[in-house]
Design a protein around this motif. Structure first.
Motif, PDB file in Angstrom:
ATOM      1  N   GLY A 100      42.016  37.520  62.899  1.00 52.45           N
ATOM      2  CA  GLY A 100      42.411  38.495  63.914  1.00 52.45           C
ATOM      3  C   GLY A 100      43.822  38.339  64.424  1.00 52.45           C
ATOM      4  O   GLY A 100      44.387  39.273  65.008  1.00 52.45           O
ATOM      5  N   THR A 101      44.438  37.162  64.202  1.00 51.08           N
ATOM      6  CA  THR A 101      45.790  36.925  64.702  1.00 51.08           C
ATOM      7  C   THR A 101      46.874  37.396  63.729  1.00 51.08           C
ATOM      8  O   THR A 101      48.053  37.387  64.070  1.00 51.08           O
ATOM      9  N   ALA A 102      46.494  37.807  62.514  1.00 51.85           N
ATOM     10  CA  ALA A 102      47.477  38.248  61.523  1.00 51.85           C
ATOM     11  C   ALA A 102      48.130  39.548  61.977  1.00 51.85           C
ATOM     12  O   ALA A 102      47.449  40.514  62.337  1.00 51.85           O
ATOM     13  N   LEU A 103      49.457  39.591  61.972  1.00 58.71           N
ATOM     14  CA  LEU A 103      50.204  40.743  62.460  1.00 58.71           C
ATOM     15  C   LEU A 103      50.794  41.590  61.344  1.00 58.71           C
ATOM     16  O   LEU A 103      51.390  42.636  61.616  1.00 58.71           O
ATOM     17  N   ASN A 104      50.664  41.153  60.101  1.00 55.41           N
ATOM     18  CA  ASN A 104      51.167  41.930  58.984  1.00 55.41           C
ATOM     19  C   ASN A 104      50.578  43.341  59.036  1.00 55.41           C
ATOM     20  O   ASN A 104      49.410  43.529  59.372  1.00 55.41           O
ATOM     21  N   SER A 105      51.380  44.343  58.693  1.00 54.59           N
ATOM     22  CA  SER A 105      50.939  45.731  58.833  1.00 54.59           C
ATOM     23  C   SER A 105      49.740  46.073  57.955  1.00 54.59           C
ATOM     24  O   SER A 105      49.020  47.032  58.230  1.00 54.59           O
ATOM     25  N   ASP A 106      49.500  45.298  56.879  1.00 53.68           N
ATOM     26  CA  ASP A 106      48.358  45.549  56.008  1.00 53.68           C
ATOM     27  C   ASP A 106      47.128  44.724  56.383  1.00 53.68           C
ATOM     28  O   ASP A 106      46.059  44.901  55.795  1.00 53.68           O
ATOM     29  N   ALA A 107      47.267  43.827  57.350  1.00 54.08           N
ATOM     30  CA  ALA A 107      46.162  42.919  57.700  1.00 54.08           C
ATOM     31  C   ALA A 107      44.930  43.692  58.169  1.00 54.08           C
ATOM     32  O   ALA A 107      43.801  43.369  57.791  1.00 54.08           O
ATOM     33  N   ALA A 108      45.128  44.703  58.998  1.00 50.27           N
ATOM     34  CA  ALA A 108      43.994  45.480  59.514  1.00 50.27           C
ATOM     35  C   ALA A 108      43.243  46.167  58.376  1.00 50.27           C
ATOM     36  O   ALA A 108      42.006  46.241  58.380  1.00 50.27           O
ATOM     37  N   LEU A 109      43.991  46.658  57.395  1.00 45.39           N
ATOM     38  CA  LEU A 109      43.361  47.295  56.239  1.00 45.39           C
ATOM     39  C   LEU A 109      42.523  46.293  55.460  1.00 45.39           C
ATOM     40  O   LEU A 109      41.391  46.596  55.056  1.00 45.39           O
ATOM     41  N   TYR A 110      43.050  45.082  55.271  1.00 51.26           N
ATOM     42  CA  TYR A 110      42.295  44.060  54.554  1.00 51.26           C
ATOM     43  C   TYR A 110      40.996  43.716  55.279  1.00 51.26           C
ATOM     44  O   TYR A 110      39.967  43.492  54.651  1.00 51.26           O
ATOM     45  N   ARG A 111      41.043  43.696  56.595  1.00 51.77           N
ATOM     46  CA  ARG A 111      39.833  43.373  57.353  1.00 51.77           C
ATOM     47  C   ARG A 111      38.765  44.451  57.197  1.00 51.77           C
ATOM     48  O   ARG A 111      37.569  44.166  57.289  1.00 51.77           O
ATOM     49  N   THR A 112      39.174  45.688  56.965  1.00 52.10           N
ATOM     50  CA  THR A 112      38.190  46.763  56.776  1.00 52.10           C
ATOM     51  C   THR A 112      37.648  46.788  55.347  1.00 52.10           C
ATOM     52  O   THR A 112      36.549  47.310  55.120  1.00 52.10           O
ATOM     53  N   LEU A 113      38.389  46.227  54.391  1.00 52.01           N
ATOM     54  CA  LEU A 113      37.992  46.311  52.987  1.00 52.01           C
ATOM     55  C   LEU A 113      37.334  45.055  52.446  1.00 52.01           C
ATOM     56  O   LEU A 113      36.408  45.131  51.635  1.00 52.01           O
ATOM     57  N   VAL A 114      37.811  43.876  52.878  1.00 52.15           N
ATOM     58  CA  VAL A 114      37.376  42.614  52.252  1.00 52.15           C
ATOM     59  C   VAL A 114      36.210  42.003  53.018  1.00 52.15           C
ATOM     60  O   VAL A 114      36.281  41.793  54.238  1.00 52.15           O
ATOM     61  N   ASN A 115      35.158  41.699  52.287  1.00 48.77           N
ATOM     62  CA  ASN A 115      33.998  41.038  52.882  1.00 48.77           C
ATOM     63  C   ASN A 115      34.195  39.525  52.891  1.00 48.77           C
ATOM     64  O   ASN A 115      34.062  38.882  53.926  1.00 48.77           O
ATOM     65  N   LYS A 116      34.559  38.959  51.731  1.00 47.52           N
ATOM     66  CA  LYS A 116      34.814  37.515  51.641  1.00 47.52           C
ATOM     67  C   LYS A 116      35.567  37.217  50.354  1.00 47.52           C
ATOM     68  O   LYS A 116      35.692  38.077  49.467  1.00 47.52           O
ATOM     69  N   VAL A 117      36.064  35.993  50.277  1.00 43.13           N
ATOM     70  CA  VAL A 117      36.779  35.543  49.082  1.00 43.13           C
ATOM     71  C   VAL A 117      36.067  34.298  48.552  1.00 43.13           C
ATOM     72  O   VAL A 117      35.877  33.333  49.289  1.00 43.13           O
ATOM     73  N   ASP A 118      35.667  34.346  47.285  1.00 43.66           N
ATOM     74  CA  ASP A 118      34.947  33.227  46.684  1.00 43.66           C
ATOM     75  C   ASP A 118      35.835  32.493  45.685  1.00 43.66           C
ATOM     76  O   ASP A 118      36.533  33.118  44.873  1.00 43.66           O
ATOM     77  N   LEU A 119      35.790  31.173  45.743  1.00 46.14           N
ATOM     78  CA  LEU A 119      36.473  30.337  44.762  1.00 46.14           C
ATOM     79  C   LEU A 119      35.454  29.993  43.684  1.00 46.14           C
ATOM     80  O   LEU A 119      34.558  29.174  43.893  1.00 46.14           O
ATOM     81  N   ILE A 120      35.568  30.659  42.534  1.00 50.57           N
ATOM     82  CA  ILE A 120      34.599  30.464  41.449  1.00 50.57           C
ATOM     83  C   ILE A 120      34.782  29.095  40.810  1.00 50.57           C
ATOM     84  O   ILE A 120      33.828  28.374  40.536  1.00 50.57           O
ATOM     85  N   ASP A 121      36.027  28.750  40.531  1.00 48.86           N
ATOM     86  CA  ASP A 121      36.399  27.402  40.096  1.00 48.86           C
ATOM     87  C   ASP A 121      37.843  27.185  40.512  1.00 48.86           C
ATOM     88  O   ASP A 121      38.410  28.013  41.231  1.00 48.86           O
TER      89      ASP A 121
END
Length: 206
Positions: A100-121
């Motif tokens: 929530g503290t990210a101020l980049n102009s695309d950060a809000a868009l990422y929060r609406t689109l991305v559920n999570k990030v998985d490290l497969i390996d």
């Protein structure tokens, strides 16, 4: 044997300041973008005619349902401080945008689109989405530094404030000096991993 031309000369560029913060989660100004594209790398690169080409990701795949974007990270890339760049750094960099503290102009868009990030390996990262996307997420391969990959270990050990004043990336230039409100000095990274983007100028001062 091809002739190797080492970077030479210097270049000075004037631009607006940006509160001294060199950090993808808060950088929005044209000056930040110009510096970040030289110091930091993205998963996917862009050619001058805006075609997507492999960057830190050697290849990528979008699932048939559009809900997962998987990236296979290039091995052997090092940050300017000598640390290996791995999938953990990619996951960390994207998750910082979701805070929530990210101020980049695309950060809000990422929060609406991305559920999570998985490290497969160690070198495979999957971005799980909240809704289908059948093209790459905005910022994955742009020239604004939105999803530039930053060093997880370095930031966790040194802290965010230190990172912003002592920027470390994996790009064709490394930061050698920052004077907040005055200048940022870059020096060519002659061991850069990408032959297509090898620096031609030895020193750049913004």
């Amino acid at each position: 044997t091809p002739t190797i031309i080492r970077p030479y000369g210097s270049l000075k560029i004037a631009g607006p300041w940006f509160n001294g913060e060199l950090d993808p989660v808060s950088g929005n100004s044209p000056t930040y973008q110009a510096i970040s594209v030289n110091v930091l790398d993205t998963l996917v690169g862009l050619t001058p005619d805006a075609k997507q080409v492999p960057g830190l990701a050697e290849r990528w795949e979008i699932s048939p349902d559009g809900l997962t974007q998987t990236f296979w990270i290039r091995k052997g890339v090092k940050f300017h401080n000598g640390d290996d760049l791995t999938g953990a750094d990619v996951k960390f960099s994207i998750e910082r945008l979701l805070e929530g503290t990210a101020l980049n102009s695309d950060a809000a868009l990422y929060r609406t689109l991305v559920n999570k990030v998985d490290l497969i390996d160690d070198y495979t990262v999957a971005i799980r989405l909240k809704k289908p996307q059948f093209e790459l997420l905005i910022g994955i391969g742009d020239n604004r530094g939105t999803v530039a990959v930053v060093p997880k270990k370095y930031i966790e050990e040194k802290g965010v404030d230190y990172f912003r004043k002592n920027l470390v990336g994996s790009g064709p230039y490394r930061v050698v000096n920052i004077q907040p409100g005055v200048s940022v000095e870059l020096e060519a990274n002659e061991s850069y991993w990408n032959p297509a983007r090898m620096p031609k100028v030895k020193n750049i001062t913004y």
